[in-house]
Write an enzyme that holds these catalytic residues in place. Structure first.
Site, short mmCIF file in Angstrom:
data_model
loop_
_atom_site.label_atom_id
_atom_site.label_comp_id
_atom_site.label_asym_id
_atom_site.label_seq_id
_atom_site.Cartn_x
_atom_site.Cartn_y
_atom_site.Cartn_z
N LYS A 137 51.38 39.61 34.39
CA LYS A 137 50.33 38.78 33.78
C LYS A 137 50.28 39.07 32.29
CE LYS A 137 45.76 37.57 35.56
NZ LYS A 137 44.58 38.19 36.15
C1 E4P Z 1 42.20 35.74 36.81
O1 E4P Z 1 43.31 36.06 37.17
C2 E4P Z 1 41.15 36.70 36.43
O2 E4P Z 1 41.39 37.93 37.05
C3 E4P Z 1 39.76 36.30 36.86
O3 E4P Z 1 39.75 35.09 37.57
C4 E4P Z 1 38.71 36.46 35.83
O4 E4P Z 1 37.49 36.03 36.34
P1 E4P Z 1 36.07 36.47 35.78
O5 E4P Z 1 35.67 35.49 34.74
O6 E4P Z 1 35.18 36.40 36.99
O7 E4P Z 1 36.20 37.87 35.25
#
Ligand code: E4P
Length: 217
Positions: free
Chosen positions: A84
């Site tokens: 990522k």
């Molecule tokens: C995506 O891969 C992220 O880990 C995640 O969806 C972030 O979400 P949040 O806004 O709830 O932290």
């Protein structure tokens, strides 16, 4: 639409996996830190033992060369690890290089269609638009998701759309209606998806009637 769990909690991932509702997992540095002082690579390896689909491991360096070093290291953890990278200039450059090396990249922290176009052109395997965080600032996360799906469809781009930062079952349902490839959600949202008060009420009634019948016999 594939369901990914947006968590690094092994119990939650196991519970979703036994239901057949964990096609993959997304983690991020915040989610990993919630699990305490775990060894990052060992923890990702544990997740990969539970789930055979893509498991995102996020780089934590802001600099391209260090992102590349991290990505090349994490991809050795298990065959289903996806790297990522953030949607920054360094992140996209790292994405392009890792993609050229055959390493799958999930480009994260996407908040605009323009960013999503750049990520696809850089060779992202997945794009993660953050719906909930856009809603939080009074914008419209679902509209962004719709735009990205339309644009990618126009050109037949292979980058999979991974709806992220989902806060409620409505986000998941609407993502499915729009044709998102994947929705990644916290375990709490997955639980909410399964629940309906009329199901519980109906089941209680059925069991009460069954027990009455048994008592008469
Ligand atoms: C995506 O891969 C992220 O880990 C995640 O969806 C972030 O979400 P949040 O806004 O709830 O932290």
């Amino acid at each position: 639409m594939k369901f990914f769990l947006d968590t690094a909690n092994l119990d939650e991932i196991r519970k979703a996996a036994v239901l057949g509702l964990a096609d993959g997992v997304t983690t991020n540095p915040t989610l990993i830190s919630r699990e305490g002082n775990v060894d990052f690579k060992q923890h990702i390896a544990e997740i990969c033992k539970i789930v055979s689909g893509p498991v995102s491991a996020e780089v934590t360096s802001p600099v391209k060369d260090d992102m590349l070093r991290e990505g090349r290291e994490y991809v050795k953890i298990a065959p289903n690890v996806v790297i990522k990278c953030p949607l920054t200039v360094d992140g996209l450059e790292a994405t392009r290089i890792l993609n050229d090396e055959g390493i799958k990249v999930n480009v994260t922290l996407c908040f605009s269609a323009a960013q999503a176009i750049c990520a696809a052109k850089a060779g992202a395997s997945f794009i993660s638009p953050f719906l909930g965080r856009l809603d939080d600032i009074g914008d419209n996360g679902l509209r962004l998701l719709e735009e990205i799906i339309e644009i990618y469809d126009n050109y037949g781009w292979k980058t999979e759309v991974l709806a992220a930062s989902l806060r409620s079952p409505i986000h998941v349902i609407e993502a499915a209606r729009l044709g998102s490839d994947i929705a990644t959600m916290p375990y709490k949202v997955l639980e909410q998806l399964l629940k309906h008060p009329l199901t519980d009420k109906g089941q209680d009634q059925f069991l009460a009637d069954w027990n009455k019948r048994a008592a008469k016999a």
